[in-house]
Design a protein around this motif. Structure first.
Motif, PDB file in Angstrom:
ATOM      1  N   ASP A  51       0.876  -1.177   0.000  1.00 53.00           N
ATOM      2  CA  ASP A  51       0.000   0.000   0.000  1.00 53.00           C
ATOM      3  C   ASP A  51       0.909   1.222   0.000  1.00 53.00           C
ATOM      4  O   ASP A  51       1.496   1.562   1.038  1.00 53.00           O
ATOM      5  CB  ASP A  51      -0.900  -0.026   1.233  1.00 53.00           C
ATOM      6  CG  ASP A  51      -1.922   1.103   1.258  1.00 53.00           C
ATOM      7  OD1 ASP A  51      -1.612   2.192   0.738  1.00 53.00           O
ATOM      8  OD2 ASP A  51      -3.007   0.908   1.827  1.00 53.00           O
ATOM      9  N   ARG A  52       1.044   1.881  -1.155  1.00 50.17           N
ATOM     10  CA  ARG A  52       1.977   3.003  -1.284  1.00 50.17           C
ATOM     11  C   ARG A  52       1.584   4.179  -0.386  1.00 50.17           C
ATOM     12  O   ARG A  52       2.445   4.850   0.195  1.00 50.17           O
ATOM     13  CB  ARG A  52       2.037   3.465  -2.748  1.00 50.17           C
ATOM     14  CG  ARG A  52       2.462   2.397  -3.732  1.00 50.17           C
ATOM     15  CD  ARG A  52       3.901   1.964  -3.520  1.00 50.17           C
ATOM     16  NE  ARG A  52       4.281   0.884  -4.434  1.00 50.17           N
ATOM     17  CZ  ARG A  52       5.461   0.268  -4.409  1.00 50.17           C
ATOM     18  NH1 ARG A  52       6.354   0.619  -3.506  1.00 50.17           N
ATOM     19  NH2 ARG A  52       5.733  -0.713  -5.265  1.00 50.17           N
ATOM     20  N   GLU A  53       0.298   4.429  -0.290  1.00 52.05           N
ATOM     21  CA  GLU A  53      -0.156   5.549   0.530  1.00 52.05           C
ATOM     22  C   GLU A  53       0.175   5.304   2.006  1.00 52.05           C
ATOM     23  O   GLU A  53       0.660   6.205   2.705  1.00 52.05           O
ATOM     24  CB  GLU A  53      -1.660   5.753   0.355  1.00 52.05           C
ATOM     25  CG  GLU A  53      -2.207   6.960   1.115  1.00 52.05           C
ATOM     26  CD  GLU A  53      -3.684   7.189   0.855  1.00 52.05           C
ATOM     27  OE1 GLU A  53      -4.272   8.017   1.577  1.00 52.05           O
ATOM     28  OE2 GLU A  53      -4.246   6.538  -0.051  1.00 52.05           O
ATOM     29  N   MET A  54      -0.073   4.068   2.470  1.00 49.68           N
ATOM     30  CA  MET A  54       0.262   3.734   3.847  1.00 49.68           C
ATOM     31  C   MET A  54       1.771   3.778   4.067  1.00 49.68           C
ATOM     32  O   MET A  54       2.246   4.184   5.142  1.00 49.68           O
ATOM     33  CB  MET A  54      -0.274   2.348   4.218  1.00 49.68           C
ATOM     34  CG  MET A  54       0.046   1.919   5.648  1.00 49.68           C
ATOM     35  SD  MET A  54      -0.616   0.304   6.065  1.00 49.68           S
ATOM     36  CE  MET A  54      -2.365   0.695   6.161  1.00 49.68           C
ATOM     37  N   ALA A  55       2.541   3.388   3.047  1.00 50.98           N
ATOM     38  CA  ALA A  55       4.000   3.421   3.155  1.00 50.98           C
ATOM     39  C   ALA A  55       4.487   4.844   3.405  1.00 50.98           C
ATOM     40  O   ALA A  55       5.372   5.073   4.234  1.00 50.98           O
ATOM     41  CB  ALA A  55       4.637   2.841   1.896  1.00 50.98           C
ATOM     42  N   MET A  56       3.902   5.801   2.702  1.00 51.75           N
ATOM     43  CA  MET A  56       4.291   7.198   2.900  1.00 51.75           C
ATOM     44  C   MET A  56       3.890   7.694   4.283  1.00 51.75           C
ATOM     45  O   MET A  56       4.640   8.429   4.939  1.00 51.75           O
ATOM     46  CB  MET A  56       3.683   8.068   1.808  1.00 51.75           C
ATOM     47  CG  MET A  56       4.291   7.837   0.431  1.00 51.75           C
ATOM     48  SD  MET A  56       3.746   9.013  -0.825  1.00 51.75           S
ATOM     49  CE  MET A  56       2.054   8.465  -1.080  1.00 51.75           C
ATOM     50  N   LYS A  57       2.717   7.288   4.757  1.00 47.22           N
ATOM     51  CA  LYS A  57       2.278   7.682   6.099  1.00 47.22           C
ATOM     52  C   LYS A  57       3.199   7.104   7.162  1.00 47.22           C
ATOM     53  O   LYS A  57       3.563   7.797   8.126  1.00 47.22           O
ATOM     54  CB  LYS A  57       0.843   7.211   6.330  1.00 47.22           C
ATOM     55  CG  LYS A  57      -0.205   7.976   5.543  1.00 47.22           C
ATOM     56  CD  LYS A  57      -1.606   7.454   5.849  1.00 47.22           C
ATOM     57  CE  LYS A  57      -2.664   8.235   5.075  1.00 47.22           C
ATOM     58  NZ  LYS A  57      -4.039   7.723   5.354  1.00 47.22           N
ATOM     59  N   ASP A  58       3.583   5.835   7.000  1.00 49.93           N
ATOM     60  CA  ASP A  58       4.489   5.216   7.969  1.00 49.93           C
ATOM     61  C   ASP A  58       5.878   5.840   7.911  1.00 49.93           C
ATOM     62  O   ASP A  58       6.537   6.008   8.952  1.00 49.93           O
ATOM     63  CB  ASP A  58       4.580   3.711   7.711  1.00 49.93           C
ATOM     64  CG  ASP A  58       3.353   2.951   8.196  1.00 49.93           C
ATOM     65  OD1 ASP A  58       2.613   3.509   9.032  1.00 49.93           O
ATOM     66  OD2 ASP A  58       3.148   1.806   7.748  1.00 49.93           O
ATOM     67  N   ALA A  59       6.331   6.175   6.714  1.00 48.78           N
ATOM     68  CA  ALA A  59       7.629   6.832   6.578  1.00 48.78           C
ATOM     69  C   ALA A  59       7.615   8.163   7.315  1.00 48.78           C
ATOM     70  O   ALA A  59       8.571   8.518   8.022  1.00 48.78           O
ATOM     71  CB  ALA A  59       7.969   7.034   5.107  1.00 48.78           C
ATOM     72  N   ASN A  60       6.530   8.898   7.181  1.00 49.61           N
ATOM     73  CA  ASN A  60       6.383  10.174   7.869  1.00 49.61           C
ATOM     74  C   ASN A  60       6.337   9.991   9.386  1.00 49.61           C
ATOM     75  O   ASN A  60       6.954  10.753  10.150  1.00 49.61           O
ATOM     76  CB  ASN A  60       5.119  10.881   7.389  1.00 49.61           C
ATOM     77  CG  ASN A  60       4.883  12.205   8.096  1.00 49.61           C
ATOM     78  OD1 ASN A  60       3.979  12.322   8.922  1.00 49.61           O
ATOM     79  ND2 ASN A  60       5.697  13.200   7.769  1.00 49.61           N
ATOM     80  N   ALA A  61       5.630   8.930   9.826  1.00 51.72           N
ATOM     81  CA  ALA A  61       5.544   8.641  11.265  1.00 51.72           C
ATOM     82  C   ALA A  61       6.920   8.293  11.834  1.00 51.72           C
ATOM     83  O   ALA A  61       7.272   8.730  12.941  1.00 51.72           O
ATOM     84  CB  ALA A  61       4.558   7.503  11.501  1.00 51.72           C
ATOM     85  N   LEU A  62       7.690   7.542  11.087  1.00 47.74           N
ATOM     86  CA  LEU A  62       9.037   7.176  11.535  1.00 47.74           C
ATOM     87  C   LEU A  62       9.963   8.390  11.566  1.00 47.74           C
ATOM     88  O   LEU A  62      10.795   8.527  12.467  1.00 47.74           O
ATOM     89  CB  LEU A  62       9.617   6.087  10.629  1.00 47.74           C
ATOM     90  CG  LEU A  62       8.985   4.698  10.755  1.00 47.74           C
ATOM     91  CD1 LEU A  62       9.462   3.787   9.636  1.00 47.74           C
ATOM     92  CD2 LEU A  62       9.297   4.076  12.123  1.00 47.74           C
TER      93      LEU A  62
END
Length: 350
Positions: free
Chosen positions: A198-209
């Motif tokens: 899920d690319r959108e979730m990947a970006m959200k998780d990257a931002n969270a990290l």
């Protein structure tokens, strides 16, 4: 007259007769099987046991270590299990106990570990690594954090069956801090094993990290534990790529700068194995043989546990990264039957 194709030893008449019968057994059985036109698993296992009758001769003639190595190194997990079963049935003796009494040192360690199936081996490695008198948390971390969810489930089942305790209980008892929290989360959380992301979730998780690490003073370890323990390998690899695209640095460097110790090692193992597990193990093997001396514990653990999983990929990564075959590296850092056994597990030198 001297025959060059075999060596003749002086034996007592009774011992010579016994040896001649043992040598004929595989031929007799094979002929019978061929005449019957069938080769069932049961018959094949019997043939393998007859081929390994060297074990039963150890008390009289001394252990033929070369034969033991040659037989066991070239049998897969199913065959090794059948050999053990038939050996006990034929000789009323546990093959593993006999191997302990006949082998020594690093060869004994490697062969005994090899005799188990992959999940059983991993359970044993983790258990030994967590024992107070043999504590090797790096080994336990490597095994736990490099395995897939389905592999971990099998390890947990084997762990409880072999040692009468849940894996989570031993992790709770023998580790601490964020390292313990990560391991407990990793072995108890279900994760998707497919390749879809899920690319959108990947970006959200990257931002969270990013917010949990490089963007703030201090580190929000809970966010790292949550994402690294809940996301699939494919998804974590996508998060790593998104992190680089969004912030210009690598997630690996962020982990190194924001965490430390065993916690850092666990996170890095999860991350690197999500991207390229063969590369991770190739690097670990190179480190084990680098410089003066050899870390035989690591060498044995990785070669024995990965041979039936992804060794061909590890060998390819090793050659690509270090311009030398893994076989050549192992050959130069080991000797004797121990060397022969490890090289047999590695397979052809290519």
């Amino acid at each position: 007259m001297t025959f060059k194709f075999f060596q003749v030893k002086l034996l007592t008449p009774s011992c010579a007769k016994f040896l001649s019968i043992v040598m004929l057994l595989p031929l007799i059985l094979l002929c019978r099987l061929l005449l019957n036109g069938s080769m069932s698993n049961k018959n094949e296992s019997m043939l393998l046991v007859y081929q390994s009758s060297d074990f039963q001769l150890t008390s009289r003639l001394g252990c033929d270590t070369a034969a033991v190595v040659n037989i066991l190194a070239h049998r897969d997990a199913t065959q090794r299990s059948l050999i053990q079963h038939e050996y006990r049935a034929m000789y009323s003796e546990d093959l593993l106990k006999r191997l302990v009494s006949e082998l020594r040192g690093k060869l004994e360690t490697a062969v005994l570990l090899w005799m188990h199936d992959p999940a059983g081996r991993d359970a044993i490695v983790i258990r030994q690594a967590l024992l107070p008198d043999l504590t090797n948390l790096d080994a336990a971390t490597e095994v736990i954090c490099s395995r897939t969810p389905s592999q971990i489930q099998l390890i947990k089942q084997n762990y409880q069956a072999k040692f009468g305790v849940f894996l989570e209980q031993d992790i709770e008892r023998h580790t601490s801090g964020d390292h313990k929290k990560l391991l407990l989360a990793y072995v108890s959380t279900s994760r998707y094993e497919g390749l879809e992301v899920d690319r959108e979730m990947a970006m959200k998780d990257a931002n969270a990290l990013y917010k949990a690490g490089e963007k703030r003073l201090g580190t929000d370890e809970k966010t790292f534990i949550r994402i690294f323990s809940e996301r699939s390998r494919a998804q974590l690899a996508a998060i790593s790529a998104a992190y680089h695209d969004m912030y210009g640095g690598s997630l690996k460097k962020a982990v190194k700068s924001e965490t430390s110790g065993k916690f850092e090692r666990g996170l890095l193992t999860i991350l690197q194995c999500s991207e390229n597990p063969a590369k991770y193990f190739a690097k670990a093997l190179q480190k084990a043989m680098k410089g003066l001396g050899t870390d035989d514990t690591t060498l044995i653990r990785i070669i024995v546990t990965r041979t039936e999983i992804d060794m061909q990929y590890i060998k390819a990564e090793y050659l690509r990264k270090y311009k030398k075959t893994l076989n050549d590296a192992v050959h130069s850092d080991t000797s004797g039957h121990y060397r022969t056994f490890l090289l047999s597990l590695l397979g052809p030198n290519n």
